[in-house]
Design a protein around this motif. Structure first.
Motif, PDB file in Angstrom:
ATOM      1  N   THR A 222       0.832  -1.205   0.000  1.00 59.09           N
ATOM      2  CA  THR A 222       0.000   0.000   0.000  1.00 59.09           C
ATOM      3  C   THR A 222       0.867   1.256   0.000  1.00 59.09           C
ATOM      4  OG1 THR A 222      -1.703  -1.170   1.250  1.00 59.09           O
ATOM      5  CG2 THR A 222      -1.817   1.245   1.233  1.00 59.09           C
ATOM      6  N   LEU A 223       0.445   2.247  -0.791  1.00 57.00           N
ATOM      7  CA  LEU A 223       1.143   3.534  -0.787  1.00 57.00           C
ATOM      8  C   LEU A 223       0.817   4.271   0.504  1.00 57.00           C
ATOM      9  CD1 LEU A 223       2.851   5.648  -2.381  1.00 57.00           C
ATOM     10  CD2 LEU A 223       0.679   6.550  -3.257  1.00 57.00           C
ATOM     11  N   LEU A 224       1.831   4.514   1.318  1.00 59.66           N
ATOM     12  CA  LEU A 224       1.639   5.159   2.613  1.00 59.66           C
ATOM     13  C   LEU A 224       1.870   6.662   2.545  1.00 59.66           C
ATOM     14  CD1 LEU A 224       3.496   2.549   4.886  1.00 59.66           C
ATOM     15  CD2 LEU A 224       1.046   2.703   4.385  1.00 59.66           C
ATOM     16  N   GLN A 225       2.847   7.081   1.789  1.00 61.75           N
ATOM     17  CA  GLN A 225       3.187   8.501   1.691  1.00 61.75           C
ATOM     18  C   GLN A 225       3.800   8.785   0.334  1.00 61.75           C
ATOM     19  OE1 GLN A 225       5.532   8.167   5.393  1.00 61.75           O
ATOM     20  NE2 GLN A 225       4.640  10.121   5.949  1.00 61.75           N
ATOM     21  N   GLY A 226       3.705  10.041  -0.079  1.00 59.20           N
ATOM     22  CA  GLY A 226       4.343  10.464  -1.312  1.00 59.20           C
ATOM     23  C   GLY A 226       3.553  10.076  -2.547  1.00 59.20           C
ATOM     24  N   SER A 227       4.224  10.125  -3.692  1.00 61.42           N
ATOM     25  CA  SER A 227       3.591   9.837  -4.976  1.00 61.42           C
ATOM     26  C   SER A 227       4.575   9.085  -5.864  1.00 61.42           C
ATOM     27  CB  SER A 227       3.164  11.132  -5.668  1.00 61.42           C
ATOM     28  OG  SER A 227       2.819  10.907  -7.016  1.00 61.42           O
ATOM     29  N   LYS A 228       4.081   8.070  -6.585  1.00 57.60           N
ATOM     30  CA  LYS A 228       4.935   7.318  -7.492  1.00 57.60           C
ATOM     31  C   LYS A 228       5.240   8.086  -8.770  1.00 57.60           C
ATOM     32  CE  LYS A 228       3.435   2.674  -6.062  1.00 57.60           C
ATOM     33  NZ  LYS A 228       2.878   1.377  -6.537  1.00 57.60           N
ATOM     34  N   THR A 229       4.440   9.101  -9.071  1.00 52.58           N
ATOM     35  CA  THR A 229       4.577   9.791 -10.357  1.00 52.58           C
ATOM     36  C   THR A 229       5.052  11.234 -10.245  1.00 52.58           C
ATOM     37  OG1 THR A 229       2.217  10.359 -10.288  1.00 52.58           O
ATOM     38  CG2 THR A 229       2.835   8.328 -11.432  1.00 52.58           C
ATOM     39  N   ALA A 230       4.878  11.872  -9.089  1.00 48.63           N
ATOM     40  CA  ALA A 230       5.271  13.279  -8.944  1.00 48.63           C
ATOM     41  C   ALA A 230       6.793  13.403  -8.941  1.00 48.63           C
ATOM     42  CB  ALA A 230       4.700  13.869  -7.659  1.00 48.63           C
ATOM     43  N   SER A 231       7.299  14.391  -9.649  1.00 48.85           N
ATOM     44  CA  SER A 231       8.734  14.671  -9.667  1.00 48.85           C
ATOM     45  C   SER A 231       9.090  15.609  -8.523  1.00 48.85           C
ATOM     46  CB  SER A 231       9.146  15.304 -11.000  1.00 48.85           C
ATOM     47  OG  SER A 231       8.958  14.400 -12.068  1.00 48.85           O
ATOM     48  N   VAL A 232      10.101  15.239  -7.770  1.00 45.68           N
ATOM     49  CA  VAL A 232      10.569  16.050  -6.644  1.00 45.68           C
ATOM     50  C   VAL A 232      11.934  16.622  -7.017  1.00 45.68           C
ATOM     51  CG1 VAL A 232      11.148  16.098  -4.200  1.00 45.68           C
ATOM     52  CG2 VAL A 232       9.324  14.587  -5.018  1.00 45.68           C
ATOM     53  N   PHE A 233      12.030  17.942  -7.005  1.00 47.38           N
ATOM     54  CA  PHE A 233      13.277  18.633  -7.324  1.00 47.38           C
ATOM     55  C   PHE A 233      13.907  19.108  -6.018  1.00 47.38           C
ATOM     56  CE2 PHE A 233      10.652  18.831 -11.061  1.00 47.38           C
ATOM     57  CZ  PHE A 233      11.530  18.648 -12.111  1.00 47.38           C
ATOM     58  N   MET A 234      15.121  18.637  -5.755  1.00 40.64           N
ATOM     59  CA  MET A 234      15.805  18.984  -4.512  1.00 40.64           C
ATOM     60  C   MET A 234      17.130  19.680  -4.820  1.00 40.64           C
ATOM     61  SD  MET A 234      14.114  17.897  -1.766  1.00 40.64           S
ATOM     62  CE  MET A 234      15.447  17.876  -0.571  1.00 40.64           C
ATOM     63  N   ARG A 295      22.863  19.816   3.761  1.00 41.18           N
ATOM     64  CA  ARG A 295      21.867  20.831   4.134  1.00 41.18           C
ATOM     65  C   ARG A 295      20.906  21.040   2.978  1.00 41.18           C
ATOM     66  NH1 ARG A 295      21.316  26.611   4.071  1.00 41.18           N
ATOM     67  NH2 ARG A 295      23.273  26.816   2.918  1.00 41.18           N
ATOM     68  N   GLY A 296      19.637  21.056   3.274  1.00 38.31           N
ATOM     69  CA  GLY A 296      18.635  21.284   2.246  1.00 38.31           C
ATOM     70  C   GLY A 296      18.506  22.755   1.903  1.00 38.31           C
ATOM     71  N   ILE A 297      18.531  23.080   0.632  1.00 37.59           N
ATOM     72  CA  ILE A 297      18.363  24.457   0.175  1.00 37.59           C
ATOM     73  C   ILE A 297      16.929  24.684  -0.277  1.00 37.59           C
ATOM     74  CG2 ILE A 297      19.168  26.223  -1.426  1.00 37.59           C
ATOM     75  CD1 ILE A 297      21.227  25.306   0.643  1.00 37.59           C
ATOM     76  N   SER A 298      16.390  23.767  -1.074  1.00 34.54           N
ATOM     77  CA  SER A 298      15.010  23.917  -1.537  1.00 34.54           C
ATOM     78  C   SER A 298      14.460  22.584  -1.999  1.00 34.54           C
ATOM     79  CB  SER A 298      14.925  24.922  -2.693  1.00 34.54           C
ATOM     80  OG  SER A 298      15.549  24.417  -3.864  1.00 34.54           O
ATOM     81  N   LYS A 299      13.130  22.494  -1.993  1.00 32.53           N
ATOM     82  CA  LYS A 299      12.420  21.328  -2.519  1.00 32.53           C
ATOM     83  C   LYS A 299      11.172  21.810  -3.232  1.00 32.53           C
ATOM     84  CE  LYS A 299       9.558  17.436  -1.206  1.00 32.53           C
ATOM     85  NZ  LYS A 299       8.842  16.771  -0.095  1.00 32.53           N
ATOM     86  N   GLN A 300      10.975  21.367  -4.463  1.00 35.28           N
ATOM     87  CA  GLN A 300       9.782  21.706  -5.237  1.00 35.28           C
ATOM     88  C   GLN A 300       9.223  20.420  -5.840  1.00 35.28           C
ATOM     89  OE1 GLN A 300       8.488  24.884  -5.384  1.00 35.28           O
ATOM     90  NE2 GLN A 300      10.110  25.460  -3.952  1.00 35.28           N
ATOM     91  N   THR A 301       7.913  20.250  -5.754  1.00 33.86           N
ATOM     92  CA  THR A 301       7.264  19.064  -6.276  1.00 33.86           C
ATOM     93  C   THR A 301       6.384  19.416  -7.460  1.00 33.86           C
ATOM     94  OG1 THR A 301       7.215  18.096  -4.056  1.00 33.86           O
ATOM     95  CG2 THR A 301       5.777  17.095  -5.705  1.00 33.86           C
ATOM     96  N   GLY A 302       6.506  18.643  -8.545  1.00 32.46           N
ATOM     97  CA  GLY A 302       5.687  18.875  -9.741  1.00 32.46           C
ATOM     98  C   GLY A 302       4.901  17.636 -10.098  1.00 32.46           C
TER      99      GLY A 302
END
Length: 304
Positions: A222-234, A295-302
């Motif tokens: 079962t998918l618990l968190q997040g998305s299998k198809t969304a692109s995450v830019f870090m 260190r994380g600078i930014s995260k954007q999800t598309g």
């Protein structure tokens, strides 16, 4: 009419608050990314609450402070108050300008020495070679994270940072779930500069990547968190260290071959490793670049 609109808006936002899950956030290796997009923050290592192996279990949003729920309540209040002020300003100011997408600040090189100074004492040093090594390392660490076996990454991390990653990964093992990081693309690696730090030299880089990031139950799938198809830019800031007298040729990804002092078995390591034959932990002076801070600078999800 305006008052009625605000009442309905407040009601809708309150209902949304009830529907939003307050479960732990996820991210790529080390659970860094979190559940929401951001524009900076969250140090790993290097003097933060993660440094020296002092793992902060509240990092992912659970535990102390106002928590995710409190943050959402504050956001709701700010939205309502802001809209109310705009309504009072009249229709003449209603249009405004279109909101621009977040753009992180350019990387700062303050306090960093230029790379040509490092090349003067290490003529074989190549920024291009190190960029490729960092790019390969990112892919390897995500694969190890998804496989829930971080031991192969020990030679490429400082002891403190390795312990932090591995401790968090064991939570997934205990909870019978897996954080999958797939479709990995390293978009760029920019070496910013270096600094001498006593017996070690430290080099700083910006790393930009794109991944798919989600968590599945090991038992049910079962998918618990997040998305299998969304692109995450870090985007990250990486700091790696090596002994100040080290020369290129022993860079990250080219660990030293040494005999185990307990059983004499051959080992390949940068800073430390567990002997697979006798179980002894072997430590040497770090001659190759090993990650000490992220260190994380930014995260954007598309996408969805």
């Amino acid at each position: 009419m305006m008052k009625r609109t605000f009442k309905w808006l407040a009601l809708v936002l309150a209902l949304l608050l009830c529907l939003i899950p307050l479960s732990a956030a996820i991210g790529d290796a080390g659970n860094f990314g979190g559940g929401d997009d951001f524009g900076g923050g969250g140090d790993w290592g290097g003097g933060s609450s993660w440094s020296g192996g002092s793992y902060d279990s509240d990092y992912d949003g659970g535990g102390g402070g106002i928590g995710i729920g409190g943050v959402i309540v504050i956001i709701i209040i700010v939205v309502i108050v802001t809209l109310a002020k705009r309504g009072k300003a009249g229709k003449g100011n209603a249009a405004g300008s279109a909101q621009q997408p977040f753009s992180p600040a350019p990387p700062s090189t303050a306090g960093l020495r230029p790379l040509f100074e490092l090349q003067q004492k290490d003529p074989a040093f190549s920024a291009e070679a190190l960029q490729q090594q960092f790019s390969n390392l990112y892919v390897r660490m995500q694969n190890a994270w998804t496989a829930k076996d971080f031991e192969p990454m020990r030679p490429y991390f400082s002891d403190g940072l390795y312990a932090q990653f591995n401790n968090q990964l064991q939570e997934y093992v205990r909870d019978n779930k897996t954080n999958y990081v797939s479709n990995i693309a390293v978009l760029s690696v920019n070496i910013l500069g270096w600094t001498p730090q006593g017996p070690k030299d430290a080099i700083t880089a910006r790393v930009k990547v794109r991944v798919n990031d989600y968590v599945l139950s090991d038992e049910s799938g079962t998918l618990l968190q997040g998305s299998k198809t969304a692109s995450v830019f870090m985007e990250y800031e990486w700091i790696a260290q090596r002994a100040s007298d080290a020369k290129s040729g022993e860079d990250l990804g080219k660990a030293q071959n040494v005999p185990c002092p307990s059983c004499a078995a051959p080992l390949s390591l940068n800073e430390s490793a567990k002997c697979p034959y006798c179980g002894s932990l072997v430590t040497i002076a770090n001659k190759g670049w090993a990650l000490s801070s992220i260190r994380g600078i930014s995260k954007q999800t598309g996408g969805k």
